[in-house]
Design a protein around this motif. Structure first.
Motif, short mmCIF file in Angstrom:
data_model
loop_
_atom_site.label_atom_id
_atom_site.label_comp_id
_atom_site.label_asym_id
_atom_site.label_seq_id
_atom_site.Cartn_x
_atom_site.Cartn_y
_atom_site.Cartn_z
N MET A 127 -3.87 2.48 10.21
CA MET A 127 -2.93 3.56 9.99
C MET A 127 -3.59 4.66 9.13
SD MET A 127 0.21 4.58 10.62
CE MET A 127 -0.23 6.30 10.68
N LYS A 128 -4.35 4.26 8.14
CA LYS A 128 -5.03 5.24 7.30
C LYS A 128 -6.07 6.01 8.11
CE LYS A 128 -7.52 5.96 2.96
NZ LYS A 128 -8.24 7.09 3.55
N GLN A 129 -6.81 5.33 8.97
CA GLN A 129 -7.81 6.01 9.79
C GLN A 129 -7.16 7.02 10.72
OE1 GLN A 129 -10.32 3.12 11.74
NE2 GLN A 129 -10.78 2.03 9.84
N ILE A 130 -6.01 6.68 11.27
CA ILE A 130 -5.29 7.59 12.16
C ILE A 130 -4.82 8.83 11.39
CG2 ILE A 130 -3.18 7.85 13.52
CD1 ILE A 130 -3.54 4.78 14.17
N ALA A 131 -4.25 8.59 10.21
CA ALA A 131 -3.79 9.71 9.38
C ALA A 131 -4.97 10.59 8.96
CB ALA A 131 -3.05 9.18 8.15
N SER A 157 4.20 11.41 3.17
CA SER A 157 3.68 10.29 2.39
C SER A 157 3.92 8.97 3.09
CB SER A 157 4.35 10.26 1.01
OG SER A 157 3.91 11.33 0.21
N ASP A 158 3.06 8.01 2.79
CA ASP A 158 3.30 6.65 3.24
C ASP A 158 4.45 6.06 2.45
OD1 ASP A 158 1.07 6.91 4.84
OD2 ASP A 158 -0.27 5.99 3.37
N GLN A 159 5.17 5.15 3.09
CA GLN A 159 6.13 4.33 2.37
C GLN A 159 5.41 3.10 1.84
OE1 GLN A 159 9.43 5.23 1.85
NE2 GLN A 159 8.71 7.15 2.73
N PRO A 160 5.86 2.52 0.72
CA PRO A 160 5.24 1.27 0.27
C PRO A 160 5.26 0.24 1.38
CG PRO A 160 6.70 2.14 -1.42
CD PRO A 160 6.93 2.98 -0.19
N ILE A 187 6.85 1.36 10.37
CA ILE A 187 6.35 0.65 9.18
C ILE A 187 7.41 0.65 8.09
CG2 ILE A 187 4.64 0.74 7.33
CD1 ILE A 187 2.67 1.86 9.46
N ARG A 188 8.08 1.77 7.90
CA ARG A 188 9.15 1.84 6.90
C ARG A 188 10.31 0.92 7.27
NH1 ARG A 188 9.89 6.80 7.29
NH2 ARG A 188 11.79 6.94 8.51
N GLN A 189 10.64 0.85 8.54
CA GLN A 189 11.78 0.04 8.97
C GLN A 189 11.49 -1.46 8.95
OE1 GLN A 189 12.07 1.95 12.79
NE2 GLN A 189 13.78 3.25 12.18
N GLN A 190 10.28 -1.86 9.33
CA GLN A 190 9.98 -3.28 9.54
C GLN A 190 9.06 -3.87 8.48
OE1 GLN A 190 11.36 -4.97 12.25
NE2 GLN A 190 10.53 -6.90 11.48
N GLN A 217 0.85 -1.19 0.00
CA GLN A 217 0.00 0.00 0.00
C GLN A 217 0.88 1.24 0.00
OE1 GLN A 217 -2.54 0.58 3.51
NE2 GLN A 217 -4.24 0.92 2.12
N PHE A 218 0.47 2.24 -0.77
CA PHE A 218 1.31 3.43 -0.90
C PHE A 218 0.46 4.63 -1.26
CE2 PHE A 218 3.88 6.11 -3.87
CZ PHE A 218 4.73 6.64 -2.92
N ASP A 219 0.69 5.74 -0.58
CA ASP A 219 0.04 7.00 -0.90
C ASP A 219 1.13 8.07 -0.92
OD1 ASP A 219 -1.34 9.38 -1.11
OD2 ASP A 219 -2.84 8.89 0.41
N GLY A 220 1.48 8.52 -2.11
CA GLY A 220 2.60 9.46 -2.24
C GLY A 220 2.18 10.90 -2.45
N ARG A 221 0.91 11.22 -2.16
CA ARG A 221 0.42 12.56 -2.45
C ARG A 221 1.10 13.65 -1.62
NH1 ARG A 221 -5.89 11.95 -1.79
NH2 ARG A 221 -5.17 10.66 -0.06
#
Length: 289
Positions: A79-83, A66-69, A192-195, A10-14
């Motif tokens: 995570m999306k709901q929190i953001a 942005s989210d990382q893939p 999330i990016r690290q693990q 999942q990725f959101d780069g906006r």
């Protein structure tokens, strides 16, 4: 001769587009394209979160970055709901949500993986419980089992400090809840990016393959990889292709590969060389060597 390739993430780069600085040195067409992309994203954010305080909402959306893939796992939906809560302006719910999600990830990892570690001393401390409210117990256990990477361990401990300061009654929270919420979200995204990255430098991925992540053969039976990474993968050879079917991508891999074993390094060479050619074996990039 095949390896597992990550295909579900999942990725959101906006936010990265919104945060991109446009240089006066860029060509006019390039600048216009970036400005148009920014305009469209701002319209999307206003449509999603509402017109009232829309400029603040756009800024908040940009601030959480942005989210990382990310591998599709047990954090994506929440995570999306929190953001979204933070972008809307619900800072305290975002703060408590990020703290709770950090704890949930730790719980989920311990419960999902503990059967692999029955012979360890740590197993005796966790095998009877269905949930854990002690972050130290969960973090230390996962660290001892080599489930969490060292950098993720350090970030979980940072998040624990923010969580304890904010969730346990502290008058300061009345004044700094927005800052604490942003900090907790950024820490959670860092974990999330690290693990849980679908495109990263984690040790279970073969380094140096262009455009995708493939799992090292020696890591296929590692508990975290087996239970979290591989469900997001498909096993392919180096000559496979990816085709778009409607709104989804489909793996095409009809080659008859030799029934031999190759090293990860050799598989990397095969993939990188194959990526230089299209289906008609025409050179499309690189020098062809």
């Amino acid at each position: 001769m095949k390896r597992y390739k990550v295909i579900r993430f999942q990725f959101d780069g906006r936010a990265a587009v919104l945060n991109q600085k446009i240089s006066n040195d860029w060509e006019t067409s390039v600048k216009d394209n970036w400005l148009e992309n920014k305009r469209k994203i701002k319209e999307e954010i206003i449509a999603e979160f509402g017109v009232i305080n829309c400029f603040r909402k756009i800024q908040d959306f940009s601030d959480i970055d942005s989210d990382q893939p990310s591998l599709i796992a047990f954090h994506n939906q929440f995570m999306k709901q929190i953001a979204d809560a933070y972008s809307f302006g619900a800072y305290y719910p975002a703060l408590t949500g990020a703290s709770s999600l950090g704890e949930r990830i730790l719980n989920h990892l311990v419960l999902k993986l503990r059967e692999y570690f029955k012979t360890t001393p740590e197993y005796q401390k966790v095998y009877r419980k269905n949930s854990f409210d002690s972050w130290d117990l969960a973090i230390n256990t996962l660290e001892s089992w080599d489930v969490l990477l060292p950098e993720a361990v350090a970030t979980f401990r940072e998040l624990k400090t923010v969580r304890n300061h904010s969730i346990h009654f502290n008058p300061e929270t009345d004044e700094n809840y927005k800052e604490a919420a942003l900090n907790s979200i950024l820490l959670l995204k860092k974990i999330i990016r690290q693990q849980f990255s679908g495109f990263g430098a984690q040790p279970w991925y073969i380094a140096g393959i262009m455009g995708a992540c493939y799992v090292r053969e020696s890591f296929e039976d590692v508990p975290f990889v087996k239970e979290v990474v591989l469900p997001n993968c498909v096993k392919v050879g180096h000559l496979h292709s990816v085709e778009r079917v409607g709104h989804q991508f489909q793996i095409i891999d009809e080659e008859n590969y030799a029934d031999i074993s190759v090293t990860d390094e050799r598989f990397k060479e095969l993939v990188n060389n194959a990526s230089k050619y299209d289906k008609n074996n025409l050179l499309i990039s690189g020098d062809g060597t």
